[in-house]
Design a protein around this motif. Structure first.
Motif, mmCIF file in Angstrom:
data_model
loop_
_atom_site.group_PDB
_atom_site.id
_atom_site.type_symbol
_atom_site.label_atom_id
_atom_site.label_comp_id
_atom_site.label_asym_id
_atom_site.label_seq_id
_atom_site.Cartn_x
_atom_site.Cartn_y
_atom_site.Cartn_z
ATOM 1 N N UNK A 148 0.817 -1.205 0.000
ATOM 2 C CA UNK A 148 0.000 0.000 0.000
ATOM 3 C C UNK A 148 0.854 1.259 0.000
ATOM 4 N N UNK A 149 1.908 1.271 0.786
ATOM 5 C CA UNK A 149 2.726 2.471 0.901
ATOM 6 C C UNK A 149 3.857 2.527 -0.123
ATOM 7 N N UNK A 150 4.290 1.381 -0.617
ATOM 8 C CA UNK A 150 5.467 1.354 -1.477
ATOM 9 C C UNK A 150 5.172 0.999 -2.923
ATOM 10 N N UNK A 151 4.086 0.335 -3.180
ATOM 11 C CA UNK A 151 3.855 -0.181 -4.519
ATOM 12 C C UNK A 151 2.706 0.477 -5.240
ATOM 13 N N UNK A 152 2.390 -0.124 -6.332
ATOM 14 C CA UNK A 152 1.325 0.361 -7.192
ATOM 15 C C UNK A 152 0.071 -0.469 -6.928
ATOM 16 N N UNK A 153 -1.012 0.190 -6.569
ATOM 17 C CA UNK A 153 -2.260 -0.514 -6.281
ATOM 18 C C UNK A 153 -3.185 -0.414 -7.484
ATOM 19 N N UNK A 154 -3.829 -1.510 -7.806
ATOM 20 C CA UNK A 154 -4.821 -1.502 -8.866
ATOM 21 C C UNK A 154 -6.132 -0.972 -8.307
ATOM 22 N N UNK A 155 -6.864 -0.260 -9.121
ATOM 23 C CA UNK A 155 -8.150 0.253 -8.701
ATOM 24 C C UNK A 155 -9.187 -0.854 -8.840
ATOM 25 N N UNK A 156 -9.970 -1.058 -7.805
ATOM 26 C CA UNK A 156 -11.053 -2.029 -7.846
ATOM 27 C C UNK A 156 -12.304 -1.279 -8.288
ATOM 28 N N UNK A 157 -12.972 -1.807 -9.298
ATOM 29 C CA UNK A 157 -14.167 -1.139 -9.800
ATOM 30 C C UNK A 157 -15.403 -1.595 -9.029
ATOM 31 N N UNK A 158 -16.441 -0.783 -9.103
ATOM 32 C CA UNK A 158 -17.720 -1.142 -8.470
ATOM 33 C C UNK A 158 -18.247 -2.440 -9.056
ATOM 34 N N UNK A 159 -18.045 -2.637 -10.346
ATOM 35 C CA UNK A 159 -18.524 -3.855 -11.005
ATOM 36 C C UNK A 159 -17.822 -5.097 -10.451
ATOM 37 N N UNK A 160 -16.507 -5.017 -10.236
ATOM 38 C CA UNK A 160 -15.769 -6.148 -9.667
ATOM 39 C C UNK A 160 -16.256 -6.479 -8.264
ATOM 40 N N UNK A 161 -16.440 -5.450 -7.453
ATOM 41 C CA UNK A 161 -16.902 -5.673 -6.076
ATOM 42 C C UNK A 161 -18.327 -6.204 -6.071
ATOM 43 N N UNK A 162 -19.193 -5.653 -6.905
ATOM 44 C CA UNK A 162 -20.579 -6.144 -6.991
ATOM 45 C C UNK A 162 -20.593 -7.620 -7.375
ATOM 46 N N UNK A 163 -19.790 -7.987 -8.364
ATOM 47 C CA UNK A 163 -19.720 -9.378 -8.816
ATOM 48 C C UNK A 163 -19.261 -10.302 -7.684
ATOM 49 N N UNK A 164 -18.272 -9.863 -6.905
ATOM 50 C CA UNK A 164 -17.781 -10.674 -5.783
ATOM 51 C C UNK A 164 -18.846 -10.813 -4.694
ATOM 52 N N UNK A 165 -19.541 -9.725 -4.401
ATOM 53 C CA UNK A 165 -20.604 -9.783 -3.390
ATOM 54 C C UNK A 165 -21.682 -10.763 -3.829
ATOM 55 N N UNK A 166 -22.111 -10.657 -5.059
ATOM 56 C CA UNK A 166 -23.140 -11.580 -5.562
ATOM 57 C C UNK A 166 -22.649 -13.022 -5.549
ATOM 58 N N UNK A 167 -21.374 -13.220 -5.866
ATOM 59 C CA UNK A 167 -20.811 -14.561 -5.875
ATOM 60 C C UNK A 167 -20.861 -15.198 -4.492
ATOM 61 N N UNK A 168 -20.619 -14.410 -3.462
ATOM 62 C CA UNK A 168 -20.659 -14.922 -2.087
ATOM 63 C C UNK A 168 -22.098 -15.115 -1.612
ATOM 64 N N UNK A 169 -22.995 -14.250 -2.031
ATOM 65 C CA UNK A 169 -24.358 -14.260 -1.513
ATOM 66 C C UNK A 169 -25.295 -15.246 -2.195
#
Length: 156
Positions: free
Chosen positions: A122-143
């Motif tokens: 987090x402090x030293x490297x490059x973080x990829x941006x997580x999109x709302x679509x990716x998070x929504x898909x993961x939430x639905x996958x768990x639920x």
């Protein structure tokens, strides 16, 4: 996060805290949630969601109504979720969280990941941006009732 929760269609409890104070490392609650959330979010999700400050995580995870847990995957959160049998969406940021996430997602299949590869920390490297679509898909996958993660959790 707000857009993903809204679009997922599921009921939610979101413990939203301000970034830690650099001097004390203490988290604070936001004074006015409407200033930081998308316009209209609280009104349009009021029938199925609640945004709060601090929450007693163990008490929340112990409730049978909890169907999933979006977490950064630090050790204690992971253990508490496993203890109560709550499927997880993991969003690791740094330190042991990446290793925990790999073990739970790739090796054991007890969680869904939204970031597979993180370049550096987090402090030293490059973080990829997580999109709302990716998070929504993961939430639905768990639920979803027939999800692999939910089925594995029920067998363990």
């Amino acid at each position: 996060m707000a857009v993903a929760l809204d679009r997922s269609g599921y009921r939610f409890l979101w413990s939203l805290r301000a970034s830690p104070n650099i001097l004390t490392e203490e988290l604070d609650d936001y004074a006015n949630l409407e200033e930081i959330l998308p316009e209209g979010f609280l009104d349009q999700t009021s029938d199925r969601g609640k945004v709060i400050g601090w929450a007693p995580q163990v008490v929340v995870l112990a409730k049978p109504a909890i169907g999933g847990f979006v977490t950064h995957f630090e050790w204690i959160s992971m253990l508490e979720s496993l203890w109560f049998g709550v499927p997880m969406v993991m969003w690791p940021l740094y330190a042991e969280q990446k290793v925990n996430a790999f073990e739970m997602v790739e090796e054991m299949g007890l969680a869904v990941g939204i970031q597979r590869f993180i370049k550096g920390d987090l402090l030293e490297g490059e973080m990829e941006t997580v999109t709302a679509e990716e998070l929504k898909r993961a939430i639905r996958s768990v639920m979803e009732e027939d999800s692999d993660v939910r089925n594995r959790r029920e067998r363990n």
